[in-house]
Design a protein around this motif. Sequence first.
Motif, mmCIF file in Angstrom:
data_model
loop_
_atom_site.group_PDB
_atom_site.id
_atom_site.type_symbol
_atom_site.label_atom_id
_atom_site.label_comp_id
_atom_site.label_asym_id
_atom_site.label_seq_id
_atom_site.Cartn_x
_atom_site.Cartn_y
_atom_site.Cartn_z
ATOM 1 N N GLN A 16 -51.290 41.314 1.309
ATOM 2 C CA GLN A 16 -51.352 39.964 0.761
ATOM 3 C C GLN A 16 -51.424 39.980 -0.761
ATOM 4 N N GLU A 17 -52.201 40.926 -1.311
ATOM 5 C CA GLU A 17 -52.286 41.050 -2.771
ATOM 6 C C GLU A 17 -50.930 41.399 -3.376
ATOM 7 N N ALA A 18 -50.199 42.310 -2.699
ATOM 8 C CA ALA A 18 -48.863 42.663 -3.195
ATOM 9 C C ALA A 18 -47.930 41.459 -3.142
ATOM 10 N N ARG A 19 -48.006 40.683 -2.050
ATOM 11 C CA ARG A 19 -47.170 39.475 -1.970
ATOM 12 C C ARG A 19 -47.533 38.479 -3.055
ATOM 13 N N ASP A 20 -48.834 38.322 -3.321
ATOM 14 C CA ASP A 20 -49.261 37.389 -4.379
ATOM 15 C C ASP A 20 -48.747 37.837 -5.742
ATOM 16 N N GLU A 21 -48.888 39.133 -6.020
ATOM 17 C CA GLU A 21 -48.412 39.634 -7.321
ATOM 18 C C GLU A 21 -46.905 39.471 -7.453
ATOM 19 N N ALA A 22 -46.184 39.722 -6.359
ATOM 20 C CA ALA A 22 -44.727 39.550 -6.418
ATOM 21 C C ALA A 22 -44.366 38.096 -6.656
ATOM 22 N N ALA A 23 -45.086 37.172 -5.991
ATOM 23 C CA ALA A 23 -44.797 35.750 -6.181
ATOM 24 C C ALA A 23 -45.103 35.311 -7.611
ATOM 25 N N VAL A 24 -46.229 35.786 -8.162
ATOM 26 C CA VAL A 24 -46.570 35.438 -9.552
ATOM 27 C C VAL A 24 -45.536 35.997 -10.523
ATOM 28 N N ALA A 25 -45.103 37.244 -10.278
ATOM 29 C CA ALA A 25 -44.080 37.841 -11.155
ATOM 30 C C ALA A 25 -42.775 37.058 -11.088
ATOM 31 N N ARG A 26 -42.374 36.666 -9.874
ATOM 32 C CA ARG A 26 -41.144 35.864 -9.758
ATOM 33 C C ARG A 26 -41.290 34.528 -10.478
ATOM 34 N N ALA A 27 -42.444 33.879 -10.324
ATOM 35 C CA ALA A 27 -42.648 32.593 -11.010
ATOM 36 C C ALA A 27 -42.631 32.769 -12.522
ATOM 37 N N ARG A 28 -43.260 33.871 -13.010
ATOM 38 C CA ARG A 28 -43.255 34.113 -14.454
ATOM 39 C C ARG A 28 -41.843 34.367 -14.978
ATOM 40 N N LEU A 29 -41.064 35.130 -14.224
ATOM 41 C CA LEU A 29 -39.687 35.390 -14.641
ATOM 42 C C LEU A 29 -38.867 34.100 -14.656
ATOM 43 N N ARG A 30 -39.057 33.277 -13.618
ATOM 44 C CA ARG A 30 -38.316 32.005 -13.608
ATOM 45 C C ARG A 30 -38.731 31.116 -14.778
ATOM 46 N N ALA A 31 -40.042 31.076 -15.081
ATOM 47 C CA ALA A 31 -40.506 30.256 -16.209
ATOM 48 C C ALA A 31 -39.956 30.785 -17.532
ATOM 49 N N ASP A 32 -39.989 32.104 -17.710
ATOM 50 C CA ASP A 32 -39.434 32.690 -18.944
ATOM 51 C C ASP A 32 -37.943 32.400 -19.070
ATOM 52 N N ALA A 33 -37.230 32.505 -17.944
ATOM 53 C CA ALA A 33 -35.790 32.225 -17.991
ATOM 54 C C ALA A 33 -35.530 30.766 -18.346
ATOM 55 N N ALA A 34 -36.322 29.847 -17.762
ATOM 56 C CA ALA A 34 -36.143 28.429 -18.084
ATOM 57 C C ALA A 34 -36.474 28.141 -19.544
ATOM 58 N N THR A 35 -37.557 28.773 -20.059
ATOM 59 C CA THR A 35 -37.913 28.576 -21.470
ATOM 60 C C THR A 35 -36.820 29.104 -22.392
ATOM 61 N N GLU A 36 -36.299 30.291 -22.074
ATOM 62 C CA GLU A 36 -35.243 30.862 -22.912
ATOM 63 C C GLU A 36 -33.986 29.999 -22.858
ATOM 64 N N GLU A 37 -33.692 29.468 -21.675
ATOM 65 C CA GLU A 37 -32.517 28.598 -21.561
ATOM 66 C C GLU A 37 -32.691 27.334 -22.393
ATOM 67 N N THR A 38 -33.902 26.748 -22.348
ATOM 68 C CA THR A 38 -34.169 25.547 -23.154
ATOM 69 C C THR A 38 -34.050 25.854 -24.646
ATOM 70 N N ARG A 39 -34.618 27.010 -25.053
ATOM 71 C CA ARG A 39 -34.552 27.383 -26.469
ATOM 72 C C ARG A 39 -33.115 27.585 -26.925
ATOM 73 N N LEU A 40 -32.329 28.289 -26.107
ATOM 74 C CA LEU A 40 -30.938 28.520 -26.476
ATOM 75 C C LEU A 40 -30.156 27.209 -26.535
ATOM 76 N N THR A 41 -30.457 26.301 -25.598
ATOM 77 C CA THR A 41 -29.781 25.003 -25.618
ATOM 78 C C THR A 41 -30.108 24.238 -26.892
ATOM 79 N N ALA A 42 -31.418 24.250 -27.273
ATOM 80 C CA ALA A 42 -31.816 23.548 -28.499
ATOM 81 C C ALA A 42 -31.178 24.170 -29.734
ATOM 82 N N VAL A 43 -31.189 25.509 -29.799
ATOM 83 C CA VAL A 43 -30.592 26.183 -30.951
ATOM 84 C C VAL A 43 -29.092 25.901 -31.030
#
Length: 290
Positions: free
Chosen positions: A135-162
Motif C-alpha cells: 500500500q505504501e508503494a502504491r501511495d508513493e507511486a500515486a503521489v509521484a504520478r500526481a507530482r509529475l502531472r502537476a509539473d507538466a501542467a505548470t510547465e505547459e502553462t509557463r510555456l504558453t504564457a512565454v
Amino acid sequence: MKAKTAGPAVAMTAVSMVLTLAVVVMWLGTAMPWPVALVVGLGIDGGWLATLAYERRLAAQGDHSHAVTAVGWCFGLLAAGVLVAHALTAGESTGAWLAVAWLPVAAKAMWLVHGMWERTALTPAALGAIRGIQQEARDEAAVARARLRADAATEETRLTAVTAAGARVARVQAKTAATLAGAWSTLETARQGEDTGRALTCVTSSVTLGVTPDVTPRWELPVWGPVEQVSALALESAPALTDAQLDALVDTIRHSQTPALSYREMAVRFRAAGHSASEVRLRAAWKRVA
C-alpha cells in the motif's frame, strides 16, 4: 486457508478408503471368507492412513522423509490399482467404477498441495506487513504520478504564457518597425524632393533675409543617422573664449570656403574644431560678424 486446502484432501482420503474397503470385500469375498477380505481392506487403508499421519507429523516439525512419502504413494497406487482391477472385472458397471478409481491418487495429490501451502504459509503479522508495504508503494507511486502531472501542467502553462508574450512583443516590434520605415520613407522623400528647399526658403525668407548677404539661403531637413559626440572632458578642459576671440573664430570659419558658410555649417565646424561656446553666445557672435 488451511481448512480450504486440508478439507478436500481429508474428504477425498475418506472416500477413497471406503471405496477401497468395499471393493476388497466384494472382490475377494467370493474367493475367501469375508472377514479375511475385510482384514485385507483394512490393512490397505490402515497402512495408507498410518503413512499419511507420519508424513503429516514430519511436516508439522518442518521435516520431510522421502521413504515415508514413497510408501504413502505406494499405498495410494495400490488402492487405485484395486479399484481399476475391480472396474475391469465388473462387467456392465465398468465405467462407473473407473470413474472413481482416480480418487486415491487425487487424495495424495491434494495432500501434496496442502504440504506445499504449509511450507510457504505466512503469519497474519507478516501478511499485514506485506500489505502495508504494498500500500505504501502504491501511495508513493500515486503521489509521484500526481507530482509529475502537476509539473507538466505548470510547465505547459509557463510555456504558453512565454509564447504568448513573445508573440505580442513580436507584433509590437513589427508594428513599430513598419511605422519607423514609413517615417523614414516620408522623410527621405521630402528631403530628396527638388522643391523642398525652395519652398522652405520662401516660407522663411523674412527670417533669413540679410543673414548671409551674398549667399542664397539654403534649407535642408535633418538627416537621421549616427552622430559623434564631443568628449565632455575635452569641452570642460577647453578655455573660455572672449567675445573678440569668438568673433574672430566665427569669421575665420565662415570665410574658410567660398561662398561663405551658413550658420549651421559654421557651428558644426566650430564645435568639430574643439571650441566651446554656448548656443546663445555663438549665435550672437554670428550676428555681429555677419
